[in-house]
Design a protein around this motif. Sequence first.
Motif, mmCIF file in Angstrom:
data_model
loop_
_atom_site.group_PDB
_atom_site.id
_atom_site.type_symbol
_atom_site.label_atom_id
_atom_site.label_comp_id
_atom_site.label_asym_id
_atom_site.label_seq_id
_atom_site.Cartn_x
_atom_site.Cartn_y
_atom_site.Cartn_z
ATOM 1 N N PRO A 189 0.833 -1.209 0.000
ATOM 2 C CA PRO A 189 0.000 0.000 0.000
ATOM 3 C C PRO A 189 0.862 1.251 0.000
ATOM 4 C CG PRO A 189 0.239 -0.850 2.229
ATOM 5 C CD PRO A 189 1.090 -1.702 1.355
ATOM 6 N N ARG A 190 0.296 2.283 -0.497
ATOM 7 C CA ARG A 190 0.999 3.576 -0.502
ATOM 8 C C ARG A 190 -0.017 4.641 -0.222
ATOM 9 N NH1 ARG A 190 4.088 3.663 -5.971
ATOM 10 N NH2 ARG A 190 2.306 4.916 -6.496
ATOM 11 N N VAL A 191 0.439 5.771 0.279
ATOM 12 C CA VAL A 191 -0.465 6.889 0.481
ATOM 13 C C VAL A 191 0.009 8.044 -0.377
ATOM 14 C CG1 VAL A 191 -1.433 8.502 2.143
ATOM 15 C CG2 VAL A 191 -0.953 6.150 2.839
ATOM 16 N N PRO A 192 -0.760 8.630 -1.307
ATOM 17 C CA PRO A 192 -2.103 8.140 -1.657
ATOM 18 C C PRO A 192 -2.029 6.731 -2.231
ATOM 19 C CG PRO A 192 -1.353 9.745 -3.272
ATOM 20 C CD PRO A 192 -0.346 9.756 -2.160
ATOM 21 N N THR A 193 -3.158 6.044 -2.180
ATOM 22 C CA THR A 193 -3.099 4.618 -2.411
ATOM 23 C C THR A 193 -3.699 4.212 -3.742
ATOM 24 O OG1 THR A 193 -5.146 4.481 -1.165
ATOM 25 C CG2 THR A 193 -3.123 3.990 0.008
ATOM 26 N N PRO A 194 -2.906 4.218 -4.815
ATOM 27 C CA PRO A 194 -3.393 3.545 -6.004
ATOM 28 C C PRO A 194 -3.286 2.052 -5.780
ATOM 29 C CG PRO A 194 -1.184 4.369 -6.378
ATOM 30 C CD PRO A 194 -1.562 4.778 -5.008
ATOM 31 N N PHE A 195 -4.352 1.352 -5.997
ATOM 32 C CA PHE A 195 -4.314 -0.083 -5.802
ATOM 33 C C PHE A 195 -3.742 -0.758 -7.041
ATOM 34 C CE2 PHE A 195 -6.050 -3.227 -2.835
ATOM 35 C CZ PHE A 195 -5.850 -4.387 -3.551
ATOM 36 N N CYS A 196 -4.032 -0.170 -8.209
ATOM 37 C CA CYS A 196 -3.592 -0.758 -9.476
ATOM 38 C C CYS A 196 -2.727 0.251 -10.230
ATOM 39 C CB CYS A 196 -4.785 -1.121 -10.353
ATOM 40 S SG CYS A 196 -5.977 -2.193 -9.546
ATOM 41 N N PRO A 197 -1.775 -0.227 -10.993
ATOM 42 C CA PRO A 197 -0.925 0.690 -11.751
ATOM 43 C C PRO A 197 -1.616 1.188 -13.016
ATOM 44 C CG PRO A 197 -0.297 -1.541 -12.235
ATOM 45 C CD PRO A 197 -1.399 -1.625 -11.214
ATOM 46 N N ILE A 198 -1.235 2.386 -13.430
ATOM 47 C CA ILE A 198 -1.631 2.911 -14.730
ATOM 48 C C ILE A 198 -0.396 2.846 -15.625
ATOM 49 C CG2 ILE A 198 -2.465 4.949 -15.972
ATOM 50 C CD1 ILE A 198 -3.677 5.895 -13.294
ATOM 51 N N PHE A 199 -0.575 2.455 -16.849
ATOM 52 C CA PHE A 199 0.564 2.353 -17.751
ATOM 53 C C PHE A 199 0.129 2.761 -19.151
ATOM 54 C CE2 PHE A 199 -1.224 -1.649 -19.210
ATOM 55 C CZ PHE A 199 -1.856 -2.136 -18.072
ATOM 56 N N SER A 200 1.103 3.018 -19.988
ATOM 57 C CA SER A 200 0.799 3.463 -21.344
ATOM 58 C C SER A 200 0.810 2.273 -22.306
ATOM 59 C CB SER A 200 1.825 4.503 -21.800
ATOM 60 O OG SER A 200 3.086 3.874 -22.019
ATOM 61 N N VAL A 201 0.345 2.522 -23.506
ATOM 62 C CA VAL A 201 0.398 1.503 -24.562
ATOM 63 C C VAL A 201 1.851 1.096 -24.796
ATOM 64 C CG1 VAL A 201 0.104 1.168 -27.040
ATOM 65 C CG2 VAL A 201 -1.745 2.188 -25.703
ATOM 66 N N LYS A 202 2.740 2.075 -24.793
ATOM 67 C CA LYS A 202 4.166 1.770 -25.012
ATOM 68 C C LYS A 202 4.727 0.932 -23.872
ATOM 69 C CE LYS A 202 6.802 5.148 -26.449
ATOM 70 N NZ LYS A 202 7.365 6.521 -26.561
ATOM 71 N N ASP A 203 4.292 1.220 -22.638
ATOM 72 C CA ASP A 203 4.750 0.424 -21.490
ATOM 73 C C ASP A 203 4.358 -1.038 -21.682
ATOM 74 O OD1 ASP A 203 3.849 3.053 -19.151
ATOM 75 O OD2 ASP A 203 5.774 2.648 -20.139
ATOM 76 N N LEU A 204 3.111 -1.251 -22.107
ATOM 77 C CA LEU A 204 2.618 -2.614 -22.274
ATOM 78 C C LEU A 204 3.359 -3.340 -23.399
ATOM 79 C CD1 LEU A 204 0.447 -4.812 -21.618
ATOM 80 C CD2 LEU A 204 -0.944 -3.768 -23.417
ATOM 81 N N LEU A 205 3.410 -2.702 -24.557
ATOM 82 C CA LEU A 205 3.977 -3.393 -25.714
ATOM 83 C C LEU A 205 5.496 -3.544 -25.610
ATOM 84 C CD1 LEU A 205 1.751 -1.869 -28.549
ATOM 85 C CD2 LEU A 205 1.487 -4.034 -27.340
ATOM 86 N N SER A 206 6.142 -2.647 -24.860
ATOM 87 C CA SER A 206 7.594 -2.786 -24.681
ATOM 88 C C SER A 206 7.937 -3.942 -23.758
ATOM 89 C CB SER A 206 8.186 -1.484 -24.122
ATOM 90 O OG SER A 206 7.716 -1.240 -22.817
ATOM 91 N N ASN A 207 6.940 -4.416 -23.019
ATOM 92 C CA ASN A 207 7.135 -5.604 -22.189
ATOM 93 C C ASN A 207 6.527 -6.853 -22.829
ATOM 94 O OD1 ASN A 207 8.346 -4.953 -19.294
ATOM 95 N ND2 ASN A 207 7.078 -3.215 -19.907
ATOM 96 N N LEU A 208 5.796 -6.678 -23.910
ATOM 97 C CA LEU A 208 5.274 -7.821 -24.663
ATOM 98 C C LEU A 208 6.304 -8.288 -25.696
ATOM 99 C CD1 LEU A 208 2.966 -9.753 -25.452
ATOM 100 C CD2 LEU A 208 2.078 -7.938 -26.941
ATOM 101 N N PHE A 209 6.867 -7.324 -26.422
ATOM 102 C CA PHE A 209 7.822 -7.660 -27.478
ATOM 103 C C PHE A 209 9.253 -7.380 -27.018
ATOM 104 C CE2 PHE A 209 4.681 -8.677 -30.495
ATOM 105 C CZ PHE A 209 3.649 -7.755 -30.388
ATOM 106 N N GLN A 210 10.176 -8.142 -27.556
ATOM 107 C CA GLN A 210 11.586 -7.896 -27.267
ATOM 108 C C GLN A 210 11.999 -6.550 -27.862
ATOM 109 O OE1 GLN A 210 13.218 -9.510 -25.200
ATOM 110 N NE2 GLN A 210 12.619 -11.670 -25.178
ATOM 111 N N ALA A 211 13.102 -6.043 -27.371
ATOM 112 C CA ALA A 211 13.514 -4.676 -27.700
ATOM 113 C C ALA A 211 13.640 -4.440 -29.199
ATOM 114 C CB ALA A 211 14.837 -4.364 -26.994
ATOM 115 N N ARG A 212 14.202 -5.406 -29.888
ATOM 116 C CA ARG A 212 14.420 -5.209 -31.330
ATOM 117 C C ARG A 212 13.094 -5.118 -32.077
ATOM 118 N NH1 ARG A 212 18.010 -9.278 -35.102
ATOM 119 N NH2 ARG A 212 17.490 -8.308 -37.091
ATOM 120 N N SER A 213 12.156 -5.976 -31.709
ATOM 121 C CA SER A 213 10.836 -5.945 -32.348
ATOM 122 C C SER A 213 10.099 -4.683 -31.964
ATOM 123 C CB SER A 213 10.014 -7.169 -31.936
ATOM 124 O OG SER A 213 10.619 -8.356 -32.352
ATOM 125 N N PHE A 214 10.240 -4.295 -30.722
ATOM 126 C CA PHE A 214 9.528 -3.102 -30.279
ATOM 127 C C PHE A 214 10.064 -1.858 -30.964
ATOM 128 C CE2 PHE A 214 6.660 -0.717 -27.954
ATOM 129 C CZ PHE A 214 7.276 0.317 -27.274
#
Lengths: 457, 141
Positions: A189-214
């Motif tokens: 927990p943190r204060v203020p308390t986000p329970f879930c993270p917010i991320f960008s499309v780039k954050d998601l896809l950069s962790n889906l595909f390897q660096a070269r593909s991304f």
Amino acid sequence: MRRAHGTSIVSPVSRSFRHILTFYRWGTIYDCSDQRNLRSIHSLAITKLLCADGDPYSLQFSIDQQCAVLSQRLALDINGTTYVTSGSTSNYDMMDKVQLQIANHLRVCIAIPEDLATVRGVAASEPILSEVASYIMTNYSNFNLSDALLNVLNSYAISHGERGELLVAVFFTRARDLYVQRTHPRLFPRVPTPFCPIFSVKDLLSNLFQARSFSTMLDSLPSVRRADFPSQKFGAVFENTKMHFNHMIQPLKQKVVVRPYLVAIMARGAAALGANCQPGYDMVYPFLYNTSDLVIKKTGFIIVQVKNHANFLKPDPHLFRGMDPFACKLLDKDSDGPDFTVPIIRIVFSLGGERPSLNHITYESPGLGAATFDANKHPLFTSYDFWCSGVSPDILQPVEGDALTKWEILLGKTDQWEGLFSTSKAPDVRRSQYPGGGSNNDHYDAWMLDNIPLDSE
Amino acid sequence: MKPEHAHRALKKLIKSLGPRTGRDDTIPDVFVLFDEAHALTELKTHSNRTYFIELRSVLHDLGDFSLFAFFLSTTSKISQFAMPKDIDQSHRVGQGVLKPSLPFSDLGFDHLMRTRKIFDTFKTIGDVTSTECVVHMGRPL
């Protein structure tokens, strides 16, 4: 409930507080307690989901616990009576498994038939459980994703999807978890308390595909472009996007999945699987574009379609035309067409591709990638299109190298019927007992002179 | 306890409640609630019948009285209380002479969101990812 709305709890470790933890759930406990007890809510959710006490980090996960965790992320339907490749196959065994998930692992009972024979349970959208499931999958070293998925698919009557849709949903889920693991190691927990993270499309896809593909993605220009949308690279366009998803929802009807629906489920932290026989796509991941407000007109999406076998080593533009968001009914031409300036992403995963690769798709003419146009024959949307071939750690980060064999086994399990026939000592004889049942010649040889050229998947 | 003891005790209880006044006669006089009822699904010593089966039999014998019994459990399998008739231990249930009530499981979801709805109280992506929002979505109990 009078206690929940009345007197405050004096001590978080008091007997009365522990008693309340037994019966009440997250929101009630949160309303009755102070900031110090947020960790108790998190721990309670984990305990209830796993039905386990004690040190969670040394837990050896049972198949039932693995099913519970994965169900909260992937909306697994365990109510089916399809063939199970290992263990029990009797209806009572399957019923018992469903009831165990309801009794011990927070699956929600939604139907009890009059004959009491087949109780139906669903992994209902409950964001807190999905978030703790993510926490378990990321932080508990004894939870191995590919092992868990293999165990669960072998033990429960779950549809894998004929083309591997479930696997791709797993990849996206894992990519999201990788992002959280790498950037928010102690989110709660943190204060203020986000329970879930917010991320960008780039954050998601950069962790889906390897660096070269991304990097291929980042440098891509629009594949299909509205006349009023600038020709900008992917990396700049999707910089200011926001996503929130930790689980999938399986809608029951095709026409439910429209843009307002996607905004609503995004508020619950969900993305959408395609409904049964959904044309054009298998899953949709919504995102906010240049805003933090839940505004329908500022919502775009990643549209995903999955193919199992590489019929087309060369990407097929016709597939993308079928993923036109207006043709798919994600958008309405009359109300959305004039000002749909939010860019989208379309990805086809050709899982059986022999040569792993990620290709940016371009078209010789705009009409090849779109099916809906304005009066001047310009596309009504802007899309960045990609074709991902193969299941390989060289392309996909969730496919870890040492687990590749397991992912290949999982991919092979997508064709349940083929598994049914191939387990026979005489598979050709068994297939002949189902004339016209598939693309294999054994379904035809006995009764037809020449084999018809079937477009096999 | 012999069945006639239960009869006598229930008669005494109903009598002590006094006469019904202005109430719907379809509502029973007495409700009995068995909480954490999964404890009753253990087998009796030296028997293949559970305490629940025995209790069910006793309650059936009290069927002429204005009585309704609830069994509550959050951690049991439905089949421990309501099983298909071909595996029910009761001969009468198996033959279809008696029909158990269907379990009630429609408790609903998101009760705590009714005064704090999406697009009203929670309007941004920051709002819906907050603890305040997330913990109020889902089951109440």
